[in-house]
Design a protein around this motif. Sequence first.
Motif, short mmCIF file in Angstrom:
data_model
loop_
_atom_site.label_atom_id
_atom_site.label_comp_id
_atom_site.label_asym_id
_atom_site.label_seq_id
_atom_site.Cartn_x
_atom_site.Cartn_y
_atom_site.Cartn_z
N TRP A 14 0.90 -1.29 -0.12
CA TRP A 14 -0.02 0.12 -0.11
C TRP A 14 0.88 1.36 -0.06
CZ3 TRP A 14 -2.97 -2.16 4.80
CH2 TRP A 14 -3.76 -3.07 4.37
N LEU A 15 1.89 1.39 0.79
CA LEU A 15 2.86 2.66 0.98
C LEU A 15 3.72 2.74 0.01
CD1 LEU A 15 3.01 2.66 4.94
CD2 LEU A 15 1.52 3.82 3.39
N ARG A 16 4.01 1.46 -0.85
CA ARG A 16 5.13 1.74 -2.00
C ARG A 16 4.32 1.61 -3.27
NH1 ARG A 16 9.56 -2.77 -0.53
NH2 ARG A 16 11.13 -1.29 0.07
N HIS A 17 3.47 0.98 -3.52
CA HIS A 17 2.92 0.57 -4.75
C HIS A 17 1.56 0.82 -4.98
CE1 HIS A 17 6.98 -1.20 -4.94
NE2 HIS A 17 6.51 -2.15 -3.93
N ALA A 76 6.50 4.75 3.63
CA ALA A 76 7.54 3.69 3.25
C ALA A 76 8.94 4.36 3.14
CB ALA A 76 7.56 3.17 1.88
N ALA A 77 10.00 3.87 3.85
CA ALA A 77 11.31 4.38 3.68
C ALA A 77 11.96 4.67 2.14
CB ALA A 77 12.36 3.65 4.75
N GLN A 78 11.59 3.56 1.54
CA GLN A 78 12.03 3.70 0.07
C GLN A 78 11.22 2.67 -0.72
OE1 GLN A 78 13.62 0.38 1.50
NE2 GLN A 78 13.96 0.70 -0.64
N GLY A 79 11.64 2.68 -1.84
CA GLY A 79 11.08 1.43 -2.81
C GLY A 79 9.88 1.76 -3.52
N HIS A 80 9.65 2.75 -3.57
CA HIS A 80 8.13 3.10 -4.19
C HIS A 80 8.41 2.85 -5.74
CE1 HIS A 80 8.35 5.42 -0.52
NE2 HIS A 80 7.12 5.48 -0.60
N SER A 81 7.24 2.71 -6.15
CA SER A 81 6.93 2.61 -7.89
C SER A 81 5.84 3.62 -8.14
CB SER A 81 6.53 1.25 -8.14
OG SER A 81 5.27 0.75 -7.47
N VAL A 82 5.46 4.22 -7.11
CA VAL A 82 4.51 5.49 -7.17
C VAL A 82 5.50 6.61 -7.11
CG1 VAL A 82 2.31 4.29 -6.52
CG2 VAL A 82 3.79 5.38 -5.03
N ALA A 83 4.80 7.64 -8.00
CA ALA A 83 5.82 8.85 -7.72
C ALA A 83 5.62 9.64 -6.64
CB ALA A 83 5.35 9.83 -9.02
N VAL A 84 6.83 9.66 -5.90
CA VAL A 84 6.81 10.44 -4.49
C VAL A 84 8.22 11.12 -4.51
CG1 VAL A 84 5.10 8.96 -3.24
CG2 VAL A 84 7.60 8.35 -3.08
N ASP A 85 8.37 11.97 -3.83
CA ASP A 85 9.71 12.52 -3.55
C ASP A 85 9.77 12.52 -2.00
OD1 ASP A 85 12.08 13.92 -3.44
OD2 ASP A 85 11.53 15.68 -4.67
N LEU A 86 10.79 11.86 -1.59
CA LEU A 86 11.26 11.63 -0.11
C LEU A 86 11.81 12.73 0.48
CD1 LEU A 86 11.65 7.75 -0.02
CD2 LEU A 86 9.55 9.15 0.45
N LYS A 87 12.38 13.57 -0.46
CA LYS A 87 13.19 14.71 -0.19
C LYS A 87 14.40 13.95 0.75
CE LYS A 87 11.53 18.24 -2.09
NZ LYS A 87 12.20 18.73 -3.03
N LEU A 88 15.13 13.15 0.35
CA LEU A 88 16.40 12.43 1.08
C LEU A 88 17.48 13.44 0.61
CD1 LEU A 88 15.58 8.74 0.44
CD2 LEU A 88 15.33 10.28 2.66
N PRO A 89 18.30 13.83 1.56
CA PRO A 89 19.46 14.78 1.21
C PRO A 89 20.52 13.92 0.09
CG PRO A 89 19.56 13.83 3.53
CD PRO A 89 18.25 13.33 3.17
N VAL A 90 21.20 14.73 -0.38
CA VAL A 90 22.25 13.91 -1.31
C VAL A 90 23.58 13.76 -0.14
CG1 VAL A 90 24.12 14.43 -2.88
CG2 VAL A 90 21.70 15.04 -3.24
N ARG A 119 10.59 0.56 -10.00
CA ARG A 119 10.82 1.55 -8.70
C ARG A 119 11.42 2.75 -9.20
NH1 ARG A 119 12.74 -2.48 -3.85
NH2 ARG A 119 11.09 -3.94 -3.91
N GLN A 120 11.59 3.51 -8.42
CA GLN A 120 12.09 5.12 -8.66
C GLN A 120 13.37 5.05 -8.48
OE1 GLN A 120 9.83 7.51 -5.76
NE2 GLN A 120 9.15 8.69 -7.72
N ASP A 121 13.98 4.17 -7.78
CA ASP A 121 15.64 4.23 -7.75
C ASP A 121 16.28 2.80 -7.74
OD1 ASP A 121 15.96 7.13 -7.11
OD2 ASP A 121 14.48 6.80 -5.62
N ILE A 168 20.09 5.66 -5.83
CA ILE A 168 20.52 6.58 -7.05
C ILE A 168 19.69 5.95 -8.17
CG2 ILE A 168 22.25 4.65 -7.72
CD1 ILE A 168 24.07 7.42 -8.34
N SER A 169 19.44 6.95 -9.26
CA SER A 169 18.77 6.92 -10.40
C SER A 169 19.20 5.70 -11.23
CB SER A 169 18.72 8.19 -11.10
OG SER A 169 19.86 8.51 -11.49
N SER A 170 20.44 5.49 -11.37
CA SER A 170 20.92 4.28 -12.26
C SER A 170 22.34 4.24 -11.82
CB SER A 170 20.75 4.66 -13.57
OG SER A 170 21.56 5.80 -14.16
#
Length: 187
Positions: A14-17, A76-90, A119-121, A168-170
Amino acid sequence: MDALKDKSKMLSRWLRHRPDAIGITLDKRGWTDVAELIAKAAAAGTPINRDELLQIVAESDKQRFTLSEDRLRIRAAQGHSVAVDLKLPVKTPPPVLYHGTVQRFTASIRKHGLLPGRRQDVHLSANRETAEAVGARRGEPVVLIIETFPMVRDGYQFRHADNGVWLISSVPPQYLRLPENGTSTTL
């Protein structure tokens, strides 16, 4: 304990996908209201009470979920397939990160590098053991080694999730090494 494990899997879904599967909405940062999640989970046939939810968050072996400071929202801490921006710092990663996979994917990885798929990343770990466990979910694990400093030098940006996963994106193939008989070689 199996009931909590099943509920944890549903929370991940639910929270990722699939927040739409129970009618919840994730905000642009991936957060949803805990009370609404509990109510809609029950209405969808998967009752979960607040104590169970807190236990799942606290005891998740992979720390998949994050509660807001006031404990009124969850994501969810990470692993999303739905579009979200967790705003995690670089962040600057350690010199080497790892990615677990299986042999049947290595030819594609040699050609295209690591891609996020649905997934997004791309998910990377700071230790070989975690990468092995991830790869082992699909068969005999193959652990790839990612040379991070050349990537950072070349402008790639790493982010670090609340649960310790590096994102990372790729990862292009030239930054990957595949262990071979105890030594590493470039893919």
